[in-house]
Design a protein around this motif. Structure first.
Motif, PDB file in Angstrom:
ATOM      1  N   GLY A  79     -23.103   9.979 -83.796  1.00  0.00           N
ATOM      2  CA  GLY A  79     -24.469   9.641 -83.430  1.00  0.00           C
ATOM      3  C   GLY A  79     -25.197  10.784 -82.751  1.00  0.00           C
ATOM      4  O   GLY A  79     -24.625  11.826 -82.405  1.00  0.00           O
ATOM      5  N   HIS A  80     -26.487  10.571 -82.539  1.00  0.00           N
ATOM      6  CA  HIS A  80     -27.339  11.585 -81.915  1.00  0.00           C
ATOM      7  C   HIS A  80     -26.874  11.876 -80.485  1.00  0.00           C
ATOM      8  O   HIS A  80     -26.633  10.965 -79.705  1.00  0.00           O
ATOM      9  N   GLY A  81     -26.736  13.151 -80.184  1.00  0.00           N
ATOM     10  CA  GLY A  81     -26.394  13.567 -78.824  1.00  0.00           C
ATOM     11  C   GLY A  81     -24.916  13.564 -78.505  1.00  0.00           C
ATOM     12  O   GLY A  81     -24.522  13.975 -77.405  1.00  0.00           O
ATOM     13  N   ALA A  82     -24.060  13.109 -79.421  1.00  0.00           N
ATOM     14  CA  ALA A  82     -22.624  13.072 -79.150  1.00  0.00           C
ATOM     15  C   ALA A  82     -22.077  14.497 -79.045  1.00  0.00           C
ATOM     16  O   ALA A  82     -22.428  15.379 -79.833  1.00  0.00           O
ATOM     17  N   LEU A  83     -21.206  14.711 -78.083  1.00  0.00           N
ATOM     18  CA  LEU A  83     -20.608  16.018 -77.870  1.00  0.00           C
ATOM     19  C   LEU A  83     -19.122  15.865 -77.538  1.00  0.00           C
ATOM     20  O   LEU A  83     -18.690  14.821 -77.056  1.00  0.00           O
ATOM     21  N   GLN A  84     -18.395  16.939 -77.800  1.00  0.00           N
ATOM     22  CA  GLN A  84     -16.960  16.972 -77.534  1.00  0.00           C
ATOM     23  C   GLN A  84     -16.656  18.111 -76.562  1.00  0.00           C
ATOM     24  O   GLN A  84     -17.206  19.209 -76.674  1.00  0.00           O
ATOM     25  N   LEU A  85     -15.775  17.838 -75.619  1.00  0.00           N
ATOM     26  CA  LEU A  85     -15.390  18.841 -74.633  1.00  0.00           C
ATOM     27  C   LEU A  85     -14.683  20.011 -75.311  1.00  0.00           C
ATOM     28  O   LEU A  85     -13.819  19.825 -76.170  1.00  0.00           O
TER      29      LEU A  85
END
Length: 284
Positions: free
Chosen positions: A34-40
Motif C-alpha cells: 500500500g501507499h507509504g509502506a516502508l521496510q527497515l
C-alpha cells in the motif's frame, strides 16, 4: 520543582503496533504493497542509521515482520541474522536518535528471536511465522511460540549518602555501573534485587523501590531499575562476577556524570538504564 531526567533510552511508545491487525494476513499483505509502506533497512546485522541517527527505510521487498504504523503508513522489517552484542553496538547507539530508539530495540529483538527460533521447541518441526511476526506456530503440533523477554534487575544500593557501584571484567578501563542480574524462576523483583546484591557484594538491603524500566535488545531483556538501602557498608565481592565494587559519594557521582577530568570513575553510557538511575539518584 526539579525536572526529572528523561526516560531511559529505548523507552517510549515507538510505533502504533496495531495488535488487532496481526491476525489478518490478507490485510497485512495489502498494507505491505500500500501507499507509504516502508521496510527497515539493515546493514551488518543492525538497523542502518543516517548521519543524524535516524532509522533508514526502503520500499518493502521482504516484509516478513509487521512493526506497526507510523501515522497512517505501515512499517515492516525482514528477518536478519543479528550477531552484534551491546559492546559492538555501543558506537551505533551513541548516534541513534532517541525518537527512533524504541523501534530500534523492538526490531532488533524481534528479528533476532526469529533468526534463532525457527524450529518448534515442543516437537522440533520447522515453525511458521504468524501474527505479522509476533509469534510462530508449529504446523505439526500446533504449539504457538512467542518472542522471549528476559527480566533483569539493575539496582543502586545506598548507605550513608554513598552509592555502591561495581565493574565487570569486560567494562572499559575505569568504568563503574549499577549491579545487575537475571530474575530467577519463582522470584519477585524485590527478592532478585536482595539476592543479587548479597551474592555479588555481600550486603543485605531493605526498602527496595522500583525506579524505571528499559527494554534492552541484547538479546531481549527487560531491565527493572531499582534502589535499595544497605544495612552496612562492609563488602564481600564475588570475584567471579565483578572485578571490583566500591562506594562513591554524591560529589564523585556528579563528577563522573559531568565527565570531570578528576572524576574517580567512568560513568555508564547514556543508552544504559544505569545512567538514568545515577542521574535520578543525583537529582533526588
Amino acid at each position: 520543582m526539579t525536572e526529572l531526567p528523561p526516560e531511559p533510552f529505548f523507552s517510549g511508545p515507538g510505533l502504533d503496533r496495531a495488535d488487532a491487525l496481526r491476525a489478518d494476513e490478507a490485510a497485512l499483505r495489502s498494507l505491505a504493497v500500500g501507499h507509504g509502506a516502508l521496510q527497515l533497512k539493515w546493514s551488518d546485522g543492525l538497523p542502518e542509521l543516517t548521519a543524524e541517527g535516524r532509522l533508514v527505510w526502503e520500499l518493502p521487498s521482504t516484509p516478513e515482520l509487521f512493526l506497526g504504523f507510523d501515522g497512517e503508513s505501515a512499517r515492516f522489517s525482514s528477518i536478519e541474522n543479528v550477531t552484534a552484542d551491546a559492546r559492538t553496538a555501543f558506537p551505533l547507539m551513541a548516534l541513534l536518535h532517541a525518537d527512533d530508539a524504541p523501534l530500534f530495540a523492538a526490531a532488533l529483538s524481534l528479528t533476532r528471536w526469529h533468526s534463532r527460533h525457527g524450529f518448534c521447541a515442543t516437537c522440533g518441526h520447522l515453525s511458521e511465522i504468524v501474527r505479522g511476526g509476533w509469534s510462530r506456530r508449529c504446523p505439526a503440533c500446533r504449539a504457538e511460540h512467542y518472542p522471549r523477554v528476559d527480566p533483569v534487575v539493575i539496582m543502586l544500593a545506598e548507605h550513608d549518602g554513598r552509592l555502591l557501584l561495581g565493574r565487570q571484567p569486560h567494562y572499559p578501563p575505569g568504568r563503574y555501573s549499577a549491579l545487575a542480574g537475571f530474575v530467577e524462576v519463582g522470584e519477585t523483583l524485590e527478592a532478585a534485587v536482595a539476592r543479587e546484591l548479597h551474592e555479588e557484594a555481600g550486603i543485605r538491603v531493605r526498602n527496595i523501590r522500583y525506579v524505571a524500566s528499559q527494554p534492552w535488545p541484547f538479546p531481549s531483556s527487560l531491565m527493572f531499575g531499582c534502589r535499595a538501602e544497605a544495612e552496612s557498608a562492609e563488602l564481600t565481592i564475588d570475584k567471579t562476577e565483578l572485578d571490583d565494587a566500591r562506594w562513591f559519594s554524591r560529589e564523585e557521582v556528579a563528577a563522573a556524570l559531568h565527565e570531570a577530568p578528576d572524576a574517580p570513575f567512568l560513568a555508564p553510557p547514556k543508552a544504559a538504564i544505569a545512567r538514568t538511575l545515577l542521574e535520578r539518584w543525583l537529582g533526588a
